[in-house]
Scaffold this motif. Structure first.
Motif, mmCIF file in Angstrom:
data_model
loop_
_atom_site.group_PDB
_atom_site.id
_atom_site.type_symbol
_atom_site.label_atom_id
_atom_site.label_comp_id
_atom_site.label_asym_id
_atom_site.label_seq_id
_atom_site.Cartn_x
_atom_site.Cartn_y
_atom_site.Cartn_z
ATOM 1 N N ALA A 37 0.956 -1.239 0.279
ATOM 2 C CA ALA A 37 0.485 0.470 0.304
ATOM 3 C C ALA A 37 0.677 1.493 -0.199
ATOM 4 C CB ALA A 37 -0.833 -0.282 1.378
ATOM 5 N N ALA A 57 -5.522 10.274 -2.067
ATOM 6 C CA ALA A 57 -6.751 9.712 -1.958
ATOM 7 C C ALA A 57 -7.518 9.639 -2.900
ATOM 8 C CB ALA A 57 -7.336 9.697 -0.468
ATOM 9 N N LEU A 60 -5.733 6.744 -5.412
ATOM 10 C CA LEU A 60 -5.418 5.800 -4.512
ATOM 11 C C LEU A 60 -7.020 5.051 -4.479
ATOM 12 C CD1 LEU A 60 -3.281 5.691 -2.084
ATOM 13 C CD2 LEU A 60 -2.944 4.713 -4.728
ATOM 14 N N CYS A 62 -9.291 6.110 -1.991
ATOM 15 C CA CYS A 62 -9.673 5.035 -0.757
ATOM 16 C C CYS A 62 -9.978 6.221 0.426
ATOM 17 C CB CYS A 62 -8.484 4.313 0.063
ATOM 18 S SG CYS A 62 -6.637 5.821 0.373
ATOM 19 N N ASP A 63 -10.564 5.845 1.728
ATOM 20 C CA ASP A 63 -10.491 6.937 2.764
ATOM 21 C C ASP A 63 -9.425 8.025 2.898
ATOM 22 O OD1 ASP A 63 -11.295 8.059 5.750
ATOM 23 O OD2 ASP A 63 -12.412 8.113 4.310
ATOM 24 N N ASN A 66 -7.113 6.422 5.210
ATOM 25 C CA ASN A 66 -6.065 5.202 4.868
ATOM 26 C C ASN A 66 -4.828 6.313 4.755
ATOM 27 O OD1 ASN A 66 -7.592 3.447 6.085
ATOM 28 N ND2 ASN A 66 -8.646 3.479 3.812
#
Length: 147
Positions: A37, A57, A60, A62-63, A66
């Motif tokens: 990641a 983010a 990616l 994602c949140d 993260n």
């Protein structure tokens, strides 16, 4: 072999190829001191264009929480720095450091490693590219087209 069995065999073989690529990449990422990641996050950062974490983010998928943890790891490793954006002092941008550029180059290299395909002729490689493109077209944004 009927069509369903043939298609199932192709899917199994694609999964095997994916696993082989991922194993090779994960091994090199570990040698670089990165999780998969974190390597992907570093890969997505443009070393010549600082950007806010929210942009990372989004890239990616994602949140943002993260991404914060990923950036923390990259920052602790000295690969990325958070800096105040000169255009908006309320915002921080992510900057790839000098050492981060070197590690990122290694990440880019392993993510482009084509040794698994070395046995294919140029013609076979073009055919495979076209076939993979054809089956991935529905799930891949237009920007994926690098032909």
């Amino acid at each position: 072999m009927d069509r369903a069995d043939l298609a199932a065999d192709v899917v199994r073989r694609l999964a095997h190829v994916t696993a082989a690529l991922r194993h090779r990449q994960d091994s090199v990422f570990a040698e670089l001191g990165l999780t998969p990641a974190a390597a992907r996050a570093l890969h997505e950062l443009d070393p010549d264009r600082p950007s806010p974490a929210r942009d990372l983010a989004e890239r990616l998928g994602c949140d943002r929480s993260n991404v914060t943890a990923l950036v923390d790891k990259l920052e602790q490793a000295g690969l990325v720095e958070r800096r105040t954006d000169p255009a908006d002092r309320r915002q921080k941008t992510l900057v790839v450091t000098g050492p981060g550029r070197g590690v990122r180059a290694g990440v880019v290299e392993v993510m482009s490693d084509s040794r698994l395909l070395a046995a294919l002729s140029d013609e076979e490689l073009r055919t495979l590219r076209d076939l993979v493109w054809k089956v991935s077209d529905d799930g891949c944004p237009e920007q994926c087209d690098t032909r």
